[in-house]
Design an enzyme around this catalytic site. Structure first.
Site, PDB file in Angstrom:
ATOM      1  CG  HIS A 242       0.329   0.328  -3.037  1.00  0.00           C
ATOM      2  ND1 HIS A 242       0.427  -0.814  -2.268  1.00  0.00           N
ATOM      3  CD2 HIS A 242      -0.609   1.105  -2.450  1.00  0.00           C
ATOM      4  CE1 HIS A 242      -0.427  -0.722  -1.254  1.00  0.00           C
ATOM      5  NE2 HIS A 242      -1.070   0.429  -1.334  1.00  0.00           N
ATOM      6  CD  GLU A 243      -2.044   4.658  -3.943  1.00  0.00           C
ATOM      7  OE1 GLU A 243      -3.274   4.519  -4.004  1.00  0.00           O
ATOM      8  OE2 GLU A 243      -1.407   4.555  -2.870  1.00  0.00           O
TER       9      GLU A 243
ATOM     10  CG  HIS B   4      -5.263   0.403  -3.689  1.00  0.00           C
ATOM     11  ND1 HIS B   4      -5.708  -0.581  -2.826  1.00  0.00           N
ATOM     12  CD2 HIS B   4      -4.274   1.057  -3.012  1.00  0.00           C
ATOM     13  CE1 HIS B   4      -5.021  -0.531  -1.689  1.00  0.00           C
ATOM     14  NE2 HIS B   4      -4.132   0.453  -1.774  1.00  0.00           N
TER      15      HIS B   4
ATOM     16  CD  GLU C 191      -3.019  -0.478   1.875  1.00  0.00           C
ATOM     17  OE1 GLU C 191      -1.881  -0.521   1.381  1.00  0.00           O
ATOM     18  OE2 GLU C 191      -3.859   0.352   1.533  1.00  0.00           O
TER      19      GLU C 191
HETATM   20 ZN   LIG Z   1      -2.762   1.173  -0.340  1.00  0.00          ZN
END
Ligand SMILES: [Zn+2]
Length: 269
Positions: free
Chosen positions: A137-138, A141, A200
């Site tokens: 997830h990071e 981003h 997100e």
């Molecule tokens: Zn996030």
């Protein structure tokens, strides 16, 4: 076509290439990005500063989990980017994965591949699979340049859209603060700083795929968010209060599961 016109067309196409790109995997169009090289330079300074001010855990099972998940996911992502025409997006990335001894529920990835995990998030991760959920997830981003979009927005809102290098020169402290907010850096925030809902869900979708590419079962992701949600109790972490519907998030992940499973290669297969 006149020479001037050709030159103009060439200039315009360079300009468009620079200002409008697409996010890998999702294909979302991005405009008005700041020069990534400048952000990477800022990232390096900020990362080293955070490390020098923190207690780094470099041995033991937890540090190993963070490094393993980081190395497996970053090399799978690098391979994907290089073979799908996105090599420029990760050019000059020098991945680093550090575990910081701090009870904050946080983790982030700065441009250039500078990752930090805080020990506070590890109980929710439970094991390396859970670490891989957060790592995917990071990293998503960072690859999607969400921090760049936020920084660009911040400069526009707070400094009238001044160029990044000018902002750094004229208002170094404010610029640094904007940078840290844009990338969710810092223990004093108390919780993982949430990106916008759009960012997100994009990071969730890409993160599933990234962990799958590295041989981690993406089905671990909804489980992680359910644990995060259960942790809530009477004082839910802020990340949940700004994303009031964790069930919807899990629902969206389950919808994206089939896509992620196409990339899934179990480790050792
Ligand atoms: Zn996030």
């Amino acid at each position: 076509m006149s020479k001037i016109k050709i030159t103009l067309t060439a200039l315009l196409s360079v300009f468009l290439l620079e200002t409008c790109t697409r996010v890998p995997i999702t294909g979302r169009r991005q405009t008005n990005l700041l020069p990534e090289t400048e952000l990477m330079a800022m990232a390096l300074t900020n990362y080293n500063q955070v490390l020098s001010e923190s207690k780094i855990i470099s041995t033991g099972a937890n540090a190993t989990s963070v490094k393993n998940a980081g190395e497996r996911i970053s090399s799978a992502v690098t391979k994907y980017m290089n073979s799908h025409g996105y090599s420029k997006r990760i050019a000059n990335y020098q991945w680093q994965f550090n575990l910081i001894d701090d009870p904050t529920v946080n983790a982030w990835c700065m441009p250039g591949g500078k990752v930090a995990f805080y020990t506070g998030i590890l109980p929710i991760c439970a094991d390396e699979n859970g670490v891989a959920v957060v790592m995917g997830h990071e990293i998503a981003h960072a690859i999607a340049r969400h921090g760049n979009e936020r920084m660009s927005q911040g400069l526009l809102l707070e400094m009238g859209g001044v160029a990044l290098d000018v902002a750094t020169m004229t208002k170094p402290d404010q610029t640094r603060q904007l940078f840290q907010l844009a990338y969710g850096v810092g223990a004093n925030l108390g919780v993982m700083l949430p990106f916008s809902r759009k960012h997100e869900s994009e990071a969730d979708r890409m993160g599933l795929i990234f962990m799958a590419m590295a041989g981690y079962d993406p089905h671990e992701a909804p489980k992680f968010w359910e644990r995060m949600s259960a942790l809530g109790g009477s004082r839910p972490p802020q990340i949940l209060s700004t994303h009031p519907d964790p069930e919807k998030r899990v629902e969206a992940m389950n919808k994206n599961m089939a896509e992620a499973m196409k990339y899934y290669k179990p480790a050792g297969s």
